[in-house]
Design a protein around this motif. Structure first.
Motif, PDB file in Angstrom:
ATOM      1  N   ASP A  80       0.865  -1.189   0.000  1.00  0.00           N
ATOM      2  CA  ASP A  80       0.000   0.000   0.000  1.00  0.00           C
ATOM      3  C   ASP A  80       0.897   1.233   0.000  1.00  0.00           C
ATOM      4  OD1 ASP A  80      -1.946   2.111   0.839  1.00  0.00           O
ATOM      5  OD2 ASP A  80      -3.270   0.399   1.175  1.00  0.00           O
ATOM      6  N   ARG A 130     -11.254   4.821  -5.109  1.00  0.00           N
ATOM      7  CA  ARG A 130     -12.546   4.155  -5.252  1.00  0.00           C
ATOM      8  C   ARG A 130     -13.788   5.032  -5.062  1.00  0.00           C
ATOM      9  NH1 ARG A 130     -15.592   4.981  -0.964  1.00  0.00           N
ATOM     10  NH2 ARG A 130     -14.826   4.290   1.065  1.00  0.00           N
ATOM     11  N   ASN A 181      -4.325   6.362 -11.956  1.00  0.00           N
ATOM     12  CA  ASN A 181      -3.999   5.502 -10.800  1.00  0.00           C
ATOM     13  C   ASN A 181      -4.566   4.091 -11.003  1.00  0.00           C
ATOM     14  OD1 ASN A 181      -2.942   5.318  -7.970  1.00  0.00           O
ATOM     15  ND2 ASN A 181      -5.069   4.784  -7.561  1.00  0.00           N
ATOM     16  N   TYR A 214     -14.821   7.333 -12.066  1.00  0.00           N
ATOM     17  CA  TYR A 214     -14.298   6.211 -11.264  1.00  0.00           C
ATOM     18  C   TYR A 214     -14.849   4.884 -11.778  1.00  0.00           C
ATOM     19  CZ  TYR A 214     -14.989   2.522  -7.912  1.00  0.00           C
ATOM     20  OH  TYR A 214     -15.092   1.271  -7.351  1.00  0.00           O
ATOM     21  N   LYS A 266     -13.040   1.239 -13.712  1.00  0.00           N
ATOM     22  CA  LYS A 266     -13.214  -0.192 -13.431  1.00  0.00           C
ATOM     23  C   LYS A 266     -13.559  -0.963 -14.711  1.00  0.00           C
ATOM     24  CE  LYS A 266     -12.870  -0.425  -8.884  1.00  0.00           C
ATOM     25  NZ  LYS A 266     -11.799  -1.163  -8.224  1.00  0.00           N
TER      26      LYS A 266
HETATM   27  P1  NAD Z   1      -9.958   2.487   0.363  1.00  0.00           P
HETATM   28  O1  NAD Z   1      -9.732   3.815  -0.236  1.00  0.00           O
HETATM   29  O2  NAD Z   1     -10.359   2.412   1.786  1.00  0.00           O
HETATM   30  O3  NAD Z   1      -8.632   1.583   0.193  1.00  0.00           O
HETATM   31  C1  NAD Z   1      -7.850   1.562  -0.968  1.00  0.00           C
HETATM   32  C2  NAD Z   1      -6.400   1.389  -0.533  1.00  0.00           C
HETATM   33  O4  NAD Z   1      -5.588   1.310  -1.717  1.00  0.00           O
HETATM   34  C3  NAD Z   1      -5.889   2.566   0.287  1.00  0.00           C
HETATM   35  O5  NAD Z   1      -5.260   2.119   1.471  1.00  0.00           O
HETATM   36  C4  NAD Z   1      -4.907   3.280  -0.635  1.00  0.00           C
HETATM   37  O6  NAD Z   1      -3.846   3.891   0.049  1.00  0.00           O
HETATM   38  C5  NAD Z   1      -4.453   2.141  -1.555  1.00  0.00           C
HETATM   39  N1  NAD Z   1      -4.048   2.597  -2.883  1.00  0.00           N
HETATM   40  C6  NAD Z   1      -4.761   3.313  -3.777  1.00  0.00           C
HETATM   41  N2  NAD Z   1      -4.039   3.521  -4.899  1.00  0.00           N
HETATM   42  C7  NAD Z   1      -2.850   2.915  -4.710  1.00  0.00           C
HETATM   43  C8  NAD Z   1      -1.680   2.776  -5.493  1.00  0.00           C
HETATM   44  N3  NAD Z   1      -1.583   3.320  -6.709  1.00  0.00           N
HETATM   45  N4  NAD Z   1      -0.637   2.064  -5.014  1.00  0.00           N
HETATM   46  C9  NAD Z   1      -0.703   1.505  -3.766  1.00  0.00           C
HETATM   47  N5  NAD Z   1      -1.767   1.631  -2.954  1.00  0.00           N
HETATM   48  C10 NAD Z   1      -2.845   2.327  -3.432  1.00  0.00           C
HETATM   49  O7  NAD Z   1     -11.009   1.720  -0.562  1.00  0.00           O
HETATM   50  P2  NAD Z   1     -11.905   0.436  -0.221  1.00  0.00           P
HETATM   51  O8  NAD Z   1     -13.248   0.898   0.140  1.00  0.00           O
HETATM   52  O9  NAD Z   1     -11.174  -0.469   0.670  1.00  0.00           O
HETATM   53  O10 NAD Z   1     -12.012  -0.206  -1.665  1.00  0.00           O
HETATM   54  C11 NAD Z   1     -11.083  -1.203  -2.064  1.00  0.00           C
HETATM   55  C12 NAD Z   1     -11.437  -1.717  -3.443  1.00  0.00           C
HETATM   56  O11 NAD Z   1     -12.737  -2.271  -3.426  1.00  0.00           O
HETATM   57  C13 NAD Z   1     -11.436  -0.627  -4.517  1.00  0.00           C
HETATM   58  O12 NAD Z   1     -10.876  -1.152  -5.694  1.00  0.00           O
HETATM   59  C14 NAD Z   1     -12.890  -0.325  -4.706  1.00  0.00           C
HETATM   60  O13 NAD Z   1     -13.140   0.122  -6.011  1.00  0.00           O
HETATM   61  C15 NAD Z   1     -13.536  -1.660  -4.437  1.00  0.00           C
HETATM   62  N6  NAD Z   1     -14.920  -1.515  -3.948  1.00  0.00           N
HETATM   63  C16 NAD Z   1     -15.186  -0.880  -2.765  1.00  0.00           C
HETATM   64  C17 NAD Z   1     -16.505  -0.752  -2.341  1.00  0.00           C
HETATM   65  C18 NAD Z   1     -16.886  -0.056  -1.067  1.00  0.00           C
HETATM   66  O14 NAD Z   1     -18.099   0.105  -0.818  1.00  0.00           O
HETATM   67  N7  NAD Z   1     -15.952   0.381  -0.241  1.00  0.00           N
HETATM   68  C19 NAD Z   1     -17.530  -1.314  -3.120  1.00  0.00           C
HETATM   69  C20 NAD Z   1     -17.228  -1.941  -4.321  1.00  0.00           C
HETATM   70  C21 NAD Z   1     -15.902  -2.053  -4.719  1.00  0.00           C
END
Ligand code: NAD
Ligand code: USQ
Length: 398
Positions: A31, A100, A118, A181, A185
């Motif tokens: 991360d 996200r 990204n 966003y 995806k």
């Molecule tokens: P979040 O923002 O809490 O966590 C994402 C993590 O990825 C963060 O810790 C961030 O620092 C890291 N990150 C981002 N870009 C990076 C990079 N280039 N290199 C290294 N680290 C990087 O998001 P989340 O809610 O945990 O979501 C995680 C995944 O699940 C995402 O891909 C999101 O699209 C997907 N998702 C989330 C939800 C939701 O409701 N939270 C729903 C559907 C899908």
């Protein structure tokens, strides 16, 4: 299994890394901590006070005796990512590491572009690193139900059989994403499909619905392991937001009519779905798609459920219908298939059972930390700006 979790400091990634480690898998986390930086840039903060990455990982080791190695770095940096994949030689990479938030991607040109760079570049780098250094590794990629949009037909799991001019084929389900966003995806899905086809990589796209809740068995071990709980207009998802609003007596912010229907799931089901996907990998060359949610709700229905549950805690809650800041259907047909993960053994936690414990009680516990100025939506799909000429705060004003 040797599992590398990209994005393991985030909401879903932290819960998944601890769960998989707790289940005896050899877990490592990658991360860049960029999400913590985005919070600082936007002047928002999680409701729950999360510890730094080294602190929370040390605590996990002290409590369980299990070590989760942490590789700080950016997946858009190919040298870093490919070296890490070589070092770890993972059997599975779970890829959460993306920007996200739909509203974040709609702030202005800069945020739209940085979101797509990204997400798309990170995933492209990963595909090339896997091809070069771990071609048999199973990629478990977090996609989103929002890739499909809200078509006026049933949504299938990834593919649909179509008959056209007397001929039949099974084709990717049509995509109608609703933000830059969500579009990132879709681009990822296309790139992964192509890489599986030409290089024989194996991948599972988990088209996840909106996640809610913050408590999972592992984070409940100690307050220092607590997960993030976002409630601001950029990163807060709707049900988490409604619960925090209810906890402080703020009217629930339903956008428009509230007929927007989405798939939802408890964070405890997120982590189990990840494990299920890891345990039954896609075949070489296969790009498999699972729709990852357990129940579907209209936004207004959620608001009514939160209001009723809050009443049991003695909280009086009103519901507001705000002018819709997003361009999306406010009333529509929605029926999305989601049987593949159930067939593989998922036993869902249902919202009616977790609303109080996993959501409202946590929101009430930390309500002194709530900044109510973060509730109202300021990013508007219709006037996403060209550029950020002034301070970010100014660009967020309608
Ligand atoms: P979040 O923002 O809490 O966590 C994402 C993590 O990825 C963060 O810790 C961030 O620092 C890291 N990150 C981002 N870009 C990076 C990079 N280039 N290199 C290294 N680290 C990087 O998001 P989340 O809610 O945990 O979501 C995680 C995944 O699940 C995402 O891909 C999101 O699209 C997907 N998702 C989330 C939800 C939701 O409701 N939270 C729903 C559907 C899908
Ligand atoms: N909404 C409200 N009031 C609010 C916040 C949201 O009415 O205060 C509405 C939105 O307009 C939308 C719905 O609730 O119709 C869901 O919004 P959200 O912010 O909870 O979720 P969304 O923007 O779709 O994004 C979240 C995650 C994203 C993930 C997606 C899954 O942030 O990473 O991809 O859920 S899905 O919705 O299935 O695409």
């Amino acid at each position: 299994m040797k599992i590398c979790v990209l994005g393991g400091d985030g909401y879903c990634g932290w819960a998944a890394a601890l769960y998989l480690s707790g289940r005896g898998h050899q877990v490592s986390i990658v991360d860049s901590l960029v999400r913590r930086q985005w919070d600082r840039d936007l002047e928002v903060e999680t409701l729950t006070p999360i510890l730094s990455m080294p602190e929370r990982l040390n605590l996990w080791r002290q409590l369980t005796g299990k070590t989760i190695p942490f590789f700080p770095g950016d997946v858009t940096d190919y040298e870093f990512l490919s070296a890490t994949i070589q070092t770890l030689a993972p059997e599975v990479v779970v890829h959460f590491a993306e920007q996200r938030s739909a509203p974040y991607s709609m702030i202005d040109r800069e945020h739209a572009v940085s979101t797509q760079v990204n997400n798309v570049v990170g995933t492209m780098n990963l595909l090339f690193a896997l091809r070069e250094f771990a071609p048999d590794c199973h990629l478990v990629k977090l996609g989103t139900m929002g890739e499909y949009g809200t078509p006026n037909i049933d949504i299938e799991e990834g593919y649909i059989e179509i008959e056209h001019n007397g001929r039949k084929d099974i084709l990717p389900f049509p995509k109608q994403p609703g933000s830059f966003y969500h579009l990132s995806k879709v681009h990822d899905s296309h790139n992964i499909t192509f890489a599986c086809k030409i290089w024989g990589l194996r991948a599972t796209d988990l088209n996840q619905g909106v996640v809610y809740g913050t408590v999972s068995d592992e984070v409940a071990l100690h307050e220092g392991l607590i997960n993030r709980f976002d409630y601001d207009e950029i990163f807060g998802t709707v049900l988490n937001r409604f619960c925090v609003q209810a906890a402080v007596g703020h009217p629930l912010t339903v956008y428009g009519k509230g007929g927007q229907t989405r798939g939802y799931l408890d964070i405890r089901d997120t982590v189990r779905c990840i494990e299920i996907a890891c345990q039954s990998p896609a075949k070489p060359g296969e790009f498999r798609v699972f729709n990852q949610f357990t129940e579907q709700f209209r936004v207004l229905e959620l608001a009514h459920m939160v209001r009723a549950a809050a009443k049991n805690l003695g909280l009086k809650v009103e519901i507001d219908h705000l002018p819709a800041p997003r361009v999306e259907s406010e009333e529509h047909y929605y029926n999305a298939r989601h049987s593949k993960l159930i067939d593989l053994g998922l036993q869902p936690h249902y919202l009616s059972e977790s609303l109080l414990d996993s959501l409202l009680n946590i929101a009430v516990k930390y309500r002194d930390r709530v900044d109510q100025s973060l509730f109202m939506p300021r990013v508007n799909w219709r006037n996403a700006r060209n550029d950020r000429s002034q301070k970010l705060a100014a660009t967020l004003t309608l």
